[in-house]
Design a protein around this motif. Structure first.
Motif, mmCIF file in Angstrom:
data_model
loop_
_atom_site.group_PDB
_atom_site.id
_atom_site.type_symbol
_atom_site.label_atom_id
_atom_site.label_comp_id
_atom_site.label_asym_id
_atom_site.label_seq_id
_atom_site.Cartn_x
_atom_site.Cartn_y
_atom_site.Cartn_z
ATOM 1 N N ASP A 56 0.780 -1.240 -0.071
ATOM 2 C CA ASP A 56 -0.112 0.102 -0.075
ATOM 3 C C ASP A 56 0.875 1.299 0.092
ATOM 4 O OD1 ASP A 56 -2.681 -1.004 0.301
ATOM 5 O OD2 ASP A 56 -3.160 0.777 1.151
ATOM 6 N N ALA A 57 1.791 1.375 0.763
ATOM 7 C CA ALA A 57 2.846 2.321 0.943
ATOM 8 C C ALA A 57 3.432 2.587 -0.555
ATOM 9 C CB ALA A 57 3.866 2.279 2.137
ATOM 10 N N LEU A 58 3.839 1.504 -0.976
ATOM 11 C CA LEU A 58 4.621 1.587 -2.118
ATOM 12 C C LEU A 58 3.796 2.101 -3.262
ATOM 13 C CD1 LEU A 58 6.652 -1.670 -3.145
ATOM 14 C CD2 LEU A 58 7.194 0.927 -3.249
ATOM 15 N N ILE A 59 2.454 1.714 -3.385
ATOM 16 C CA ILE A 59 1.486 2.303 -4.335
ATOM 17 C C ILE A 59 1.385 3.636 -4.263
ATOM 18 C CG2 ILE A 59 -1.011 2.406 -4.816
ATOM 19 C CD1 ILE A 59 -0.843 -0.919 -4.321
ATOM 20 N N ARG A 60 0.853 4.224 -3.018
ATOM 21 C CA ARG A 60 0.920 5.470 -2.737
ATOM 22 C C ARG A 60 2.182 6.549 -3.056
ATOM 23 N NH1 ARG A 60 -4.049 6.389 -0.955
ATOM 24 N NH2 ARG A 60 -4.809 4.268 -0.510
ATOM 25 N N THR A 61 3.336 5.964 -2.888
ATOM 26 C CA THR A 61 4.384 6.763 -2.997
ATOM 27 C C THR A 61 4.529 6.729 -4.650
ATOM 28 O OG1 THR A 61 5.395 5.760 -1.264
ATOM 29 C CG2 THR A 61 6.762 6.857 -2.542
ATOM 30 N N ARG A 62 4.551 5.723 -5.051
ATOM 31 C CA ARG A 62 4.739 5.871 -6.832
ATOM 32 C C ARG A 62 3.889 6.278 -7.548
ATOM 33 N NH1 ARG A 62 9.338 2.723 -7.437
ATOM 34 N NH2 ARG A 62 10.274 2.644 -5.343
ATOM 35 N N MET A 63 2.380 6.499 -7.082
ATOM 36 C CA MET A 63 1.597 7.036 -7.774
ATOM 37 C C MET A 63 1.656 8.555 -8.036
ATOM 38 S SD MET A 63 -2.193 6.413 -5.987
ATOM 39 C CE MET A 63 -2.738 7.531 -4.760
ATOM 40 N N GLU A 64 2.582 9.129 -7.205
ATOM 41 C CA GLU A 64 2.688 10.460 -6.947
ATOM 42 C C GLU A 64 3.265 11.056 -8.349
ATOM 43 O OE1 GLU A 64 1.577 12.605 -5.076
ATOM 44 O OE2 GLU A 64 0.582 11.084 -3.768
ATOM 45 N N SER A 65 3.185 12.322 -8.560
ATOM 46 C CA SER A 65 3.679 12.988 -9.757
ATOM 47 C C SER A 65 4.015 14.334 -9.209
ATOM 48 C CB SER A 65 2.817 12.962 -10.911
ATOM 49 O OG SER A 65 3.184 13.834 -11.836
ATOM 50 N N ARG A 66 5.355 14.656 -9.407
ATOM 51 C CA ARG A 66 5.961 15.983 -8.986
ATOM 52 C C ARG A 66 5.228 17.044 -9.693
ATOM 53 N NH1 ARG A 66 11.447 17.657 -9.696
ATOM 54 N NH2 ARG A 66 11.513 15.549 -11.277
ATOM 55 N N HIS A 67 5.155 16.825 -11.322
ATOM 56 C CA HIS A 67 4.541 17.869 -12.123
ATOM 57 C C HIS A 67 3.197 17.979 -12.184
ATOM 58 C CE1 HIS A 67 8.687 18.335 -12.559
ATOM 59 N NE2 HIS A 67 8.940 17.491 -13.106
ATOM 60 N N ALA A 68 2.548 16.731 -12.413
ATOM 61 C CA ALA A 68 1.034 16.732 -12.711
ATOM 62 C C ALA A 68 0.175 16.089 -11.688
ATOM 63 C CB ALA A 68 0.955 15.744 -13.884
ATOM 64 N N PRO A 69 -0.351 16.838 -10.872
ATOM 65 C CA PRO A 69 -1.254 16.352 -10.007
ATOM 66 C C PRO A 69 -2.565 15.493 -10.224
ATOM 67 C CG PRO A 69 -1.314 18.881 -9.967
ATOM 68 C CD PRO A 69 -0.254 18.338 -10.766
ATOM 69 N N ARG A 70 -2.936 15.901 -11.544
ATOM 70 C CA ARG A 70 -4.068 15.132 -11.973
ATOM 71 C C ARG A 70 -3.810 13.596 -11.905
ATOM 72 N NH1 ARG A 70 -7.657 16.512 -16.237
ATOM 73 N NH2 ARG A 70 -7.682 18.292 -15.233
ATOM 74 N N ILE A 71 -2.475 13.124 -12.146
ATOM 75 C CA ILE A 71 -2.057 11.769 -12.011
ATOM 76 C C ILE A 71 -2.678 10.996 -10.596
ATOM 77 C CG2 ILE A 71 -0.207 10.095 -12.063
ATOM 78 C CD1 ILE A 71 0.954 11.761 -14.294
ATOM 79 N N PRO A 72 -2.259 11.585 -9.484
ATOM 80 C CA PRO A 72 -2.541 10.874 -8.172
ATOM 81 C C PRO A 72 -3.938 11.113 -7.948
ATOM 82 C CG PRO A 72 -1.118 12.862 -7.733
ATOM 83 C CD PRO A 72 -0.988 12.634 -9.131
ATOM 84 N N GLU A 73 -4.737 12.264 -8.232
ATOM 85 C CA GLU A 73 -6.080 12.318 -8.155
ATOM 86 C C GLU A 73 -6.745 11.216 -8.957
ATOM 87 O OE1 GLU A 73 -5.823 17.250 -8.696
ATOM 88 O OE2 GLU A 73 -7.430 16.061 -9.652
ATOM 89 N N VAL A 74 -6.615 10.956 -10.189
ATOM 90 C CA VAL A 74 -7.353 10.019 -10.911
ATOM 91 C C VAL A 74 -7.013 8.528 -10.377
ATOM 92 C CG1 VAL A 74 -7.370 9.003 -13.089
ATOM 93 C CG2 VAL A 74 -7.348 11.355 -13.085
ATOM 94 N N THR A 75 -5.685 8.300 -9.937
ATOM 95 C CA THR A 75 -5.266 6.939 -9.637
ATOM 96 C C THR A 75 -5.955 6.728 -8.119
ATOM 97 O OG1 THR A 75 -3.179 7.361 -10.596
ATOM 98 C CG2 THR A 75 -3.317 5.421 -9.209
ATOM 99 N N ALA A 76 -5.946 7.915 -7.546
ATOM 100 C CA ALA A 76 -6.680 7.662 -6.058
ATOM 101 C C ALA A 76 -7.921 7.246 -6.316
ATOM 102 C CB ALA A 76 -6.266 8.639 -5.316
ATOM 103 N N HIS A 77 -8.692 7.873 -7.218
ATOM 104 C CA HIS A 77 -9.991 7.507 -7.271
ATOM 105 C C HIS A 77 -10.412 5.920 -7.597
ATOM 106 C CE1 HIS A 77 -14.012 7.723 -8.531
ATOM 107 N NE2 HIS A 77 -13.930 7.247 -9.732
ATOM 108 N N LEU A 78 -9.499 5.295 -8.145
ATOM 109 C CA LEU A 78 -9.356 3.831 -8.398
ATOM 110 C C LEU A 78 -9.067 2.904 -7.273
ATOM 111 C CD1 LEU A 78 -8.958 3.246 -12.099
ATOM 112 C CD2 LEU A 78 -10.669 2.222 -11.018
ATOM 113 N N VAL A 79 -7.590 3.414 -6.906
ATOM 114 C CA VAL A 79 -6.805 2.662 -6.006
ATOM 115 C C VAL A 79 -7.347 2.696 -4.657
ATOM 116 C CG1 VAL A 79 -4.440 2.523 -4.930
ATOM 117 C CG2 VAL A 79 -4.606 2.281 -7.576
ATOM 118 N N GLY A 80 -7.755 3.867 -4.320
ATOM 119 C CA GLY A 80 -8.044 4.234 -2.962
ATOM 120 C C GLY A 80 -9.409 3.436 -2.324
ATOM 121 N N ALA A 81 -10.332 3.356 -3.065
ATOM 122 C CA ALA A 81 -11.449 2.775 -2.524
ATOM 123 C C ALA A 81 -12.014 1.742 -3.216
ATOM 124 C CB ALA A 81 -12.568 3.963 -2.270
ATOM 125 N N GLY A 82 -12.687 0.759 -2.522
ATOM 126 C CA GLY A 82 -13.417 -0.299 -3.102
ATOM 127 C C GLY A 82 -12.570 -1.430 -3.746
#
Lengths: 333, 333
Positions: free
Chosen positions: B26-52
């Motif tokens: 989980d920690a790996l997934i959260r760290t690696r889905m970050e993007s220094r330049h494009a916040p849209r990336i973790p937003e979209v990813t979290a929507h899928l990876v985060g819940a459910g």
């Protein structure tokens, strides 16, 4: 081919010099784009890979490896990898940009559908990773998977920076490094790595690819406001219609008076474009010398590329890569 | 958690048993889905990876490695790799299928746009390859890049086989192996490889993942004609509306009389669907016992999965994986 080699373009002369390698790369590309189960895949891929492609990126990988005296065949795997990543990116770009033309032909998303472009792109990405894995070289895998991440990140950044007049030249450079230069620099860098180059040589190859890619993209962005459909193989004004903040526009926005600012806000931010707006945009760019300033930047990047090459062994390949840096900007010079 | 463990679902008990590893994943997934330049990336990813998300696939990798006594941490990198490939696939699938709901929530292509789903998916693909490269293990890289190619190939095959009443159970199995089972079997196989399992053990893990994935997908396809929106987290009848030739329909088409054949031609081949057609389709499936026959196939695959496990070391993990095979088909058993 009977062509007078002194006037042939440096890209063609480089391709002729490395024809044996490039033939092997071509064969690899054709074999690996096959699919036993899904004939749609080679159909779509061949549409892009088959015609019009200049094979610039794989040529850079081959040239970089040979420039350092590499005698193996793994550079061919890497060149095919680079071309597959590039082709996958083109397929997905055309979906994202809703493009209708590329290299003067209808795009795959138009000829087939967006679904095919997305999935065939995914297939080519996967194939590219299979190819690079076959080299057994961890460092090139790391470079190419990093480049793939930077490319996607640059595209997402462009998506969110588009239509935003606050986009700076710094953000533009980040986008360009992502969408274009990352694959150029990875292409040259992995050529150097697979050839066992020194750190300084590998760095020089990276720097050359990076500078060449940035110059290449700036020229592309300039031509979108000043070229003709014949010379650029797509419609002039596409970036304007897609409301992209490219370098000429960023430079013009920085110098805009109140009326011009209102024009950019209406056309780029709000996307309310009318007949004659593209011409007006071109006039504003000309008035502020934005095209000339962007051209100067492109020439400066080309010069950086040339000087990076000085750290590398002299010879025919280095001479042609030097000429190539000038050639890339010649369309606007 | 104070839950009576004998009644908790095998997936939850497996997750509890391997909680330490799964926390690291989980920690790996959260760290690696970050993007220094494009916040849209973790937003979209979290929507899928985060819940459910049930984290089923990474759990399989962790379980497979631990089952063979692995004591390192590379299985965590591989588990995160598998989840990223899965998430990328979901993002692209929803674009291709024009889906509006997944896991009971609006899809990313609906909340953001198709562009973001395509590009963030590409980013996660690239990230997944970065992750697997960090293991330094050639064989797992080869397995996972092959699986990615098979997945994309299966999706393209589904695209071209959709709406085609000539689709056989053999083609269906190929599509299912691509779209679902390839990642299940790669997930278990790489767990075995990283743990240094014998060829027989690695093969058994592959066979288990393959059978589990096929059973899982057949159940999904059955529920699309017999479940409720609450139990399946998407709308019943989606496959019918998307004119997909899934196992129940293939079985019913094989037994169709002239009138039923005309019905399938109109609704699936021509896509001319009217009010009441989904109910009629369900009635035809019931009449020919197509749901029962598909259920029998799912149970047979689950049984194959269970027996594959017999070649592996006994213990709590093996017992839970055995239960998991039954659990996957329990929704239709």
């Amino acid at each position: 081919m009977g062509v007078n080699e002194t006037v042939a373009k440096p890209l063609d002369r480089l391709a002729a010099l490395l024809a044996h390698d490039m033939g092997a790369v071509d064969a690899l590309i054709r074999t690996r784009m096959e699919s036993r189960h899904a004939p749609r895949i080679p159909e779509v891929t061949a549409h892009l890979v088959g015609a019009g492609g200049k094979r610039l990126r794989p040529l850079l990988t081959i040239a970089a490896a040979r420039l350092l005296g590499y005698e193996g065949t793994h550079h061919q795997l890497l060149a095919a990898t680079v071309e597959f990543i590039h082709t996958a990116t083109l397929l997905h770009d055309d979906v994202v940009d809703e493009s209708r033309q590329r290299r003067g032909r209808p795009t795959a998303n138009l000829l087939w559908d967006n679904k095919s472009s997305v999935l065939v792109g995914d297939y080519l990405f996967a194939r590219s990773f299979q190819l690079m894995t076959e080299t057994g070289n961890m460092r090139v895998m790391s470079i190419l998977s990093n480049a793939s991440a930077v490319i996607a990140e640059g595209e997402v950044l462009q998506l969110t920076a588009a239509q935003d007049l606050r986009t700076t030249e710094e953000i533009y450079l980040q986008v360009v490094r992502g969408k274009t230069a990352a694959l150029f620099s990875a292409a040259t860098e992995v050529g150097g790595v697979i050839a066992g180059g020194t750190d300084a040589q590998v760095q020089a190859l990276y720097d050359y690819g990076d500078a060449l890619g940035i110059a290449f993209q700036i020229v592309d962005d300039i031509l979108d406001y000043s070229g003709t459909t014949e010379t650029i193989g797509k419609n002039t004004g596409d970036d304007f219609r897609e409301r992209k903040l490219t370098l000429p526009v960023i430079k013009a926005v920085a110098k805009a008076d109140a009326e011009e600012r209102a024009f950019w806000q209406r056309t780029i931010e709000k996307g309310d474009q009318q007949e004659g707006d593209l011409e007006r945009a071109m006039a504003i760019l000309g008035h502020h010398g934005a095209i000339d300033a962007a051209r100067a930047d492109a020439l400066a990047w080309a010069a950086r590329g040339r000087s990076a090459l000085e750290a590398l062994p002299e010879g025919e390949i280095r001479a042609l890569l030097t000429e190539l840096a000038d050639f890339v900007v010649a369309r606007v010079a």
